[in-house]
Each structure stands twice: as structure tokens, then as C-alpha cells.
Design a protein around this motif. Sequence first.
Motif, mmCIF file in Angstrom:
data_model
loop_
_atom_site.group_PDB
_atom_site.id
_atom_site.type_symbol
_atom_site.label_atom_id
_atom_site.label_comp_id
_atom_site.label_asym_id
_atom_site.label_seq_id
_atom_site.Cartn_x
_atom_site.Cartn_y
_atom_site.Cartn_z
ATOM 1 N N VAL A 83 0.857 -1.185 0.000
ATOM 2 C CA VAL A 83 0.000 0.000 0.000
ATOM 3 C C VAL A 83 0.891 1.233 0.000
ATOM 4 O O VAL A 83 1.794 1.362 0.827
ATOM 5 C CB VAL A 83 -0.930 0.026 1.225
ATOM 6 N N ASP A 84 0.652 2.133 -0.952
ATOM 7 C CA ASP A 84 1.331 3.426 -1.036
ATOM 8 C C ASP A 84 0.460 4.427 -0.272
ATOM 9 O O ASP A 84 -0.686 4.681 -0.660
ATOM 10 C CB ASP A 84 1.482 3.825 -2.501
ATOM 11 N N LEU A 85 0.993 4.982 0.794
ATOM 12 C CA LEU A 85 0.236 5.916 1.623
ATOM 13 C C LEU A 85 0.180 7.328 1.039
ATOM 14 O O LEU A 85 -0.374 8.233 1.653
ATOM 15 C CB LEU A 85 0.824 5.950 3.035
ATOM 16 N N GLY A 86 0.785 7.517 -0.139
ATOM 17 C CA GLY A 86 0.707 8.803 -0.825
ATOM 18 C C GLY A 86 1.767 9.798 -0.419
ATOM 19 O O GLY A 86 2.216 10.614 -1.212
ATOM 20 N N SER A 87 2.178 9.755 0.827
ATOM 21 C CA SER A 87 3.253 10.599 1.354
ATOM 22 C C SER A 87 3.754 9.913 2.620
ATOM 23 O O SER A 87 3.128 8.979 3.126
ATOM 24 C CB SER A 87 2.751 12.012 1.670
ATOM 25 N N VAL A 88 4.861 10.388 3.147
ATOM 26 C CA VAL A 88 5.405 9.800 4.372
ATOM 27 C C VAL A 88 4.472 10.130 5.533
ATOM 28 O O VAL A 88 4.107 11.285 5.743
ATOM 29 C CB VAL A 88 6.835 10.316 4.642
ATOM 30 N N LYS A 89 4.063 9.092 6.257
ATOM 31 C CA LYS A 89 3.178 9.248 7.405
ATOM 32 C C LYS A 89 3.726 8.400 8.553
ATOM 33 O O LYS A 89 4.415 7.418 8.325
ATOM 34 C CB LYS A 89 1.757 8.779 7.072
ATOM 35 N N THR A 90 3.394 8.766 9.767
ATOM 36 C CA THR A 90 3.741 7.951 10.925
ATOM 37 C C THR A 90 2.489 7.192 11.329
ATOM 38 O O THR A 90 1.542 7.765 11.861
ATOM 39 C CB THR A 90 4.276 8.805 12.076
ATOM 40 N N ILE A 91 2.514 5.907 11.028
ATOM 41 C CA ILE A 91 1.362 5.031 11.217
ATOM 42 C C ILE A 91 1.437 4.372 12.593
ATOM 43 O O ILE A 91 2.495 3.892 13.000
ATOM 44 C CB ILE A 91 1.343 3.940 10.126
ATOM 45 N N ILE A 92 0.294 4.314 13.278
ATOM 46 C CA ILE A 92 0.247 3.614 14.568
ATOM 47 C C ILE A 92 -0.684 2.406 14.523
ATOM 48 O O ILE A 92 -0.719 1.617 15.457
ATOM 49 C CB ILE A 92 -0.161 4.554 15.719
ATOM 50 N N GLY A 93 -1.425 2.257 13.438
ATOM 51 C CA GLY A 93 -2.311 1.109 13.321
ATOM 52 C C GLY A 93 -3.149 1.171 12.067
ATOM 53 O O GLY A 93 -3.063 2.121 11.288
ATOM 54 N N PHE A 94 -3.952 0.145 11.864
ATOM 55 C CA PHE A 94 -4.844 0.054 10.709
ATOM 56 C C PHE A 94 -5.864 -1.036 10.979
ATOM 57 O O PHE A 94 -5.741 -1.810 11.931
ATOM 58 C CB PHE A 94 -4.064 -0.238 9.416
ATOM 59 N N ASP A 95 -6.873 -1.109 10.118
ATOM 60 C CA ASP A 95 -7.873 -2.160 10.199
ATOM 61 C C ASP A 95 -7.641 -3.149 9.063
ATOM 62 O O ASP A 95 -7.223 -2.754 7.968
ATOM 63 C CB ASP A 95 -9.287 -1.585 10.093
ATOM 64 N N SER A 96 -7.909 -4.413 9.330
ATOM 65 C CA SER A 96 -7.755 -5.439 8.308
ATOM 66 C C SER A 96 -8.810 -6.515 8.514
ATOM 67 O O SER A 96 -9.454 -6.582 9.560
ATOM 68 C CB SER A 96 -6.348 -6.048 8.346
ATOM 69 N N ALA A 97 -8.991 -7.358 7.499
ATOM 70 C CA ALA A 97 -9.983 -8.432 7.569
ATOM 71 C C ALA A 97 -9.662 -9.465 6.505
ATOM 72 O O ALA A 97 -8.794 -9.259 5.648
ATOM 73 C CB ALA A 97 -11.388 -7.875 7.349
#
Length: 194
Positions: A83-97
Motif C-alpha cells: 500500500v502506497d500511503l501517498g506521502s510519508v506518514k507515521t502510522i500507529i495502526g490500521f484495520d484489516s480483515a
Amino acid sequence: YASESFELIVHNVHPQMQVYPNYTTTSGVYDPPASAYSSNRLHVHATEGILDSQSGKGWFPPDNNNLLNTNLSNVATADYLQVDLGSVKTIIGFDSAGRNGSSQFVKNFIIYYSLDGSSYTPDTNVYVNAYAITTTTLVAPITARYIRIYPQTYQSFAGFRIGDFQFVQRSANAIDLGNESDIDGDGIGTGHGD
């Protein structure tokens, strides 16, 4: 503040409720467009990996025979969803299934991440997924533009959907506790806008 108080990570808590040193509370949720999803080998198109895809099929590798092994030695050839987040981001989590309407889902996975799409770093923590939407809270924030999900174990078939990336921004009054990498060499943590 004692650095020990910041190293305690409470699992199964939504990322918006966690406290990370040097970061503000959650700044937002990013849902990448279909064009942000890609894969090294196609079986079901990578855009099916969108958490809220219309079909709900999920992304699948061509077979279950090329998943990342436990010692990560086959990372150069193992199947992944990127997944390309479009720009640099500091990620702390996400949802998945997993696959909607089926018991096909990734059970455990490893994350690799990159700032430039060329050089990838592993987050060697093993994360857990389920059939229903699961919120993954990262053990430590990841600063990246590109995220790769490498399935390791699965139920029936390695179906995976991902989205709702939760991100934070570095606080203006951040204190360097010495537990964040200094990417840009300025001596104060993760770089990229710190």
C-alpha cells in the motif's frame, strides 16, 4: 518522565486511545485509493485488498506456497500486498480483515515498510488478523510511505483486506528518549518533519 512508562504497549486497545511518546494524539485516518494497492504476483487483483472493496473478496496470492517463512529468509520472493500511503506518514495502526462472506483469511503477518519504495525495513513483530475487521495496533509507530503485508499463516486461503490507516504527527515539544531512529541525522528521532 521515566522511559519505562513509555515502553508499555497495551495490546487490543484501539490506536486512537494509545499514548506514544513524542507524538500528538491520532491526527487522522487515511484510506488509500485503489491505485495505491499493488502486489508482486497477481491472482486476485491487488485493489481487492481495499478494506471496503465493493466485492469484498480481498487480495489473495496466486497460491499459499510462497508465503513469508518464520526466519524471513525468503522475503525477496515471498508474496506481499503493498500500500502506497501517498506521502510519508507515521502510522500507529490500521484495520484489516479476511475475505468477506468466507472463512478465508490471513491469520499472522509481518510488516515491511519503506520511505522511498526501494529499501524496506522489517517490523519483525508478528501481527494477528481474523476473518472480521480487526484493528491492528503497532508495537511502535512506523514512519513510511510504503507498507508491505507479508502473510505467514492463514485459514483456508490467505485472503486479506486493509485500510483505515491511523496516523499521528510528531509533537512540537517532543523529547527524544533515545528509542526512535534518527533517519535524517539531526539527533532528534525519526526525521521527516520532526
